[in-house]
Enzyme design. Structure first.
Site, short mmCIF file in Angstrom:
data_model
loop_
_atom_site.label_atom_id
_atom_site.label_comp_id
_atom_site.label_asym_id
_atom_site.label_seq_id
_atom_site.Cartn_x
_atom_site.Cartn_y
_atom_site.Cartn_z
N THR A 89 0.87 -1.18 0.00
CA THR A 89 0.00 0.00 0.00
C THR A 89 0.90 1.23 0.00
O THR A 89 1.51 1.55 1.02
CB THR A 89 -0.92 0.01 1.23
N LYS A 165 -7.03 1.22 -3.44
CA LYS A 165 -6.69 0.60 -2.15
C LYS A 165 -6.71 1.62 -1.03
O LYS A 165 -7.21 1.36 0.08
CB LYS A 165 -5.31 -0.05 -2.25
N LYS A 233 -0.48 5.73 8.52
CA LYS A 233 0.11 5.93 7.20
C LYS A 233 -0.94 5.87 6.11
O LYS A 233 -0.95 6.70 5.19
CB LYS A 233 1.17 4.85 6.94
#
Length: 292
Positions: A89, A165, A233
């Site tokens: 990711t 995503k 994050k």
């Protein structure tokens, strides 16, 4: 097929094990050495994992990929025509940059972030979101078939898969936030969590995030499930990807995650799997009910 693998954490190990079980030859580089996988060849240099037909990278973030692959000049040493599949990711901007540096090196680049935790990866049931050249996708289709239950093609640009995503991860945190705030209302009026969740799962909110996290909230079981820093994050990546768009819900969940980390509401860097700390933190300011 000769497959390279970069990064053998919990997800990477599960994925590499499935490739080996399917008869593929796997050469891997891992920062912390050999995780004890039978049938895998551990190499001392990440470039040695770029000599086959395809290489998968499952590292934690942009900086990790930059340090391990770009700073070492790995792409320049890769076999020409190799397909590099980045399942991490990562940010949209970095994915766009990776597209350019791969093209310069003559290496095909696919962004293929996955939906699923390590147990899902171990069963070969990941949902794989892929973006990139159609011919490159076809070339590694047999590998995707081993790793996931469904391949979702997001578009011809790798960064489109990364955007999807990031958006999905953001929506999961918003679903958790919605459930915790809803329970704070219903419990204040004597309604049990079980009764309320039975209602929402049986009517309007039956998707997997609601099923999974409502169960944890109802049972009051908050076992560590995901690093808080990685969750933060993901929300930072969503904020960056939003550009100058005003997304107030994203601001809210990002602020709560940051506050939880600042307050030390972690277990060895992990947050409770249902993240009920959202409501607990908010209770200090607005009177929401703490976990019982």
């Amino acid at each position: 097929m000769q497959v390279g693998f970069i990064g053998l954490g919990a997800m990477g190990t599960a994925m590499a094990r499935n490739l080996i079980a399917a008869g593929h030859s796997v050469r891997a580089w891992n920062r912390s050495g050999n995780p004890g996988l039978d049938g895998i060849e551990i190499v001392s240099n990440p470039a040695d994992a770029f000599h086959g037909s395809a290489t998968f990278t499952m590292l934690s973030d942009d900086d990790a990929i930059r340090t391990v692959l770009l700073d070492r000049g790995v792409l320049a040493l890769a076999r020409p025509g190799l397909v590099h599949v980045v399942t991490s990711t990562i940010s949209v901007a970095f994915s766009e940059f990776l597209g350019r540096v791969h093209a310069d090196a003559g290496v095909h680049y696919l962004a293929a972030p996955v939906l699923g935790r390590p147990d899902v990866a171990a069963r070969g049931e990941l949902n794989i979101l892929v973006g990139g050249n159609r011919d490159a996708i076809e070339a590694v289709q047999p590998l995707f078939a081993v790793l996931g239950k469904k391949l979702w093609e997001m578009g011809p640009e790798p960064a489109q898969a990364n955007a999807a995503k990031i958006a999905v991860n953001m929506m999961i945190t918003m679903a958790i936030e919605a459930m915790t705030e809803a329970v704070s209302i219903t419990e204040a009026h004597g309604l049990s969590r079980e009764t309320f969740f039975d209602l929402i799962l049986g009517t309007l909110f039956g998707s997997r995030p609601y099923q999974t996290y409502s169960s944890n909230i109802a049972r009051n079981q908050y076992n560590p499930g995901f690093k808080a820093t990685l969750g933060l994050k993901d929300l930072r990546l969503a904020t960056e990807a939003s550009g100058d768009r005003d997304l107030p819900m994203l601001r809210a969940v990002h602020g709560h995650m940051q506050a939880a980390i600042n307050a030390g509401w972690t277990c060895n860097g992990f947050v409770p799997v249902c993240n009920f700390f959202y409501a607990a933190l908010a209770s200090k300011a607005s009177g929401l009910i703490l976990p019982r």
